[in-house]
Design an enzyme around this catalytic site. Structure first.
Site, PDB file in Angstrom:
ATOM      1  N   HIS A   1      58.915   4.544  -6.087  1.00 13.55           N
ATOM      2  CA  HIS A   1      57.597   4.232  -6.641  1.00 13.55           C
ATOM      3  C   HIS A   1      56.560   4.027  -5.536  1.00 13.55           C
ATOM      4  O   HIS A   1      56.898   3.779  -4.373  1.00 13.55           O
ATOM      5  CB  HIS A   1      57.680   2.963  -7.498  1.00 13.55           C
TER       6      HIS A   1
ATOM      7  N   GLU B   1      65.684  -1.909 -10.177  1.00 11.75           N
ATOM      8  CA  GLU B   1      66.021  -2.365  -8.831  1.00 11.75           C
ATOM      9  C   GLU B   1      67.101  -3.440  -8.870  1.00 11.75           C
ATOM     10  O   GLU B   1      67.346  -4.071  -9.891  1.00 11.75           O
ATOM     11  CB  GLU B   1      64.752  -2.896  -8.137  1.00 11.75           C
TER      12      GLU B   1
END
Length: 410
Positions: free
Chosen positions: A215, A291
């Site tokens: 990202h 994550e």
């Protein structure tokens, strides 16, 4: 999962394709002891086979049962092949089904007891209807009494309906790019498997190309802080980086079959910009692409953690089995990421898939692909909006095409 209660449920699952292989979808329902529906799951799979779709329906149903905290599950399917293979009576000869069977077996192991029973198709109407609904919606057909399809690791692409049985999901390659030798191990199962080793340029037949994108930048990224489950947005620079990454992905392929993303907004926003560059294709959120959970270290810098948890930090750096306080180990992250890759490889043979995720999941994918030691995780640096490319073959072959491309960010 084994729980203190004794909730017993029934899972009815189904899946199919139009063309075998062809546009495919799956459906699953979880029923209580009185036959009332507790949960429904359905999704489109792109182009694959009936058997792959049926396994995806089973996996979705088992996941739904686990979400409810069930301890015992009775699985009913009209797929004789899946029932007999999961019961251990038939061998799994199709290599494309083995990762799916392994994923289902891992889910089965989390319950106290699971049974598998074959039922006639006319008794599996609920799951069949959900599979058809997912396929029809993906094909743009109007659907009455719409049920929202599940968007998970097995969702994405265009949908399909039940049609016959058998077959392999492998087809001709649609990926493009320069050739590279394949070697090492595959991250597409719970245990990496050996693959043919060769310096010869590999054929792209049946390869799944993964374009891995971290990202764009956030406020925590800028400050070098642990950023795990906190749902922070992209900063202005991160938006620009994500748009640049979208351009780089388009340079690799203009024929992306699916864009999948972690559920956190820094990833979904990056994925949306990439999908827009590909003609506004849908973004599929996969929870397991999230994550690592850094627990008590969330939002802190490395220096702050070292000052407050010196012993815990050393143990974490020494072993992937050690988790931060109240967090998640890299070993646990690796297990869920391997499951995602197995699903994507089965759902998108001969296709290009963009995976938008975070530092830890992408590092673990690359570690497996390169057959690297655990030191790799602390030596590889991944930039915000960096792009890596990996090709996966059904026989376990892997070609790492690029790692952390950043030229598009300059």
């Amino acid at each position: 999962m084994s729980t203190g209660n004794d909730l017993r449920v029934t899972v009815e699952a189904d899946g199919g394709s139009r063309g075998n292989p062809g546009p495919a979808g799956y459906g699953a329902v979880v029923l209580d002891s009185s036959g009332d529906v507790l949960l429904e799951r359905c999704g489109a799979l792109g182009a694959t086979t009936n058997n792959v779709a049926e396994y995806q329906g089973l996996i979705a149903g088992l996941r739904a049962a686990a979400e409810l905290g069930a301890s015992r599950v009775d699985v009913r399917m009209d797929s004789k092949l899946v029932v007999e293979q999961m019961s251990g009576r038939w061998q799994i000869k199709n290599p494309g089904l083995r990762p799916l069977a392994a994923e289902a077996a891992t889910l089965v192991a989390g319950f106290q007891a699971v049974t598998f029973d074959w039922i006639p198709r006319e008794r599996n109407k609920l799951a069949d209807a959900l599979a058809n609904q997912a396929m029809d919606e993906a094909a743009g057909k109007p659907v009455r009494d719409r049920i929202e399809p599940e968007r998970t690791a097995s969702a994405g692409g265009s949908g399909a309906s039940k049609a016959g049985a058998g077959g392999s999901g492998a087809g001709k390659a649609g990926a493009s790019g320069s050739s590279a030798s394949r070697s090492g191990v595959s991250g597409s199962g719970t245990t990496p498997k050996a693959a043919p080793r060769s310096w010869a340029p590999p054929s792209l037949d049946a390869a799944t190309r993964l374009i891995l994108v971290r990202h764009g930048e956030t406020s925590l990224t800028k400050q070098g802080r642990y950023s795990g489950r906190g749902d922070v947005p992209l900063c202005d620079e991160g938006e620009a980086q994500a748009m640049a990454a979208a351009g780089r992905v388009a340079g690799i392929s203009r024929d992306v079959a699916a864009v999948v993303s972690s559920p956190l907004q820094r990833c979904t926003r990056t994925a949306e910009l990439i999908a827009a560059e590909q003609g506004n294709i849908p973004v599929t959120v996969i929870p397991d692409l999230i994550e690592c959970d850094f627990g008590d270290w969330e939002g802190l810098t490395f220096g702050e953690v070292k000052e407050r948890w010196p012993d815990e930090l050393d143990r974490w750096l020494d072993s992937t089995s050690v988790a931060p306080p109240n967090g998640e180990s890299f070993k646990a992250v690796s297990k869920r990421i391997r499951g995602v890759l197995a699903t994507l490889q089965s759902a998108y043979p001969s296709s290009v898939v963009v995976v938008v995720s975070h530092v830890s999941p992408i590092k673990l994918i690359l570690q497996d692909a390169l057959a690297a030691s655990d030191l790799f995780l602390h030596r590889l640096f991944l930039d915000a909006a960096g792009v890596s490319t990996v090709d996966l073959w059904p026989d376990g072959g892997i070609a790492v095409r690029s790692v952390n491309e950043t030229a598009h960010l300059r």
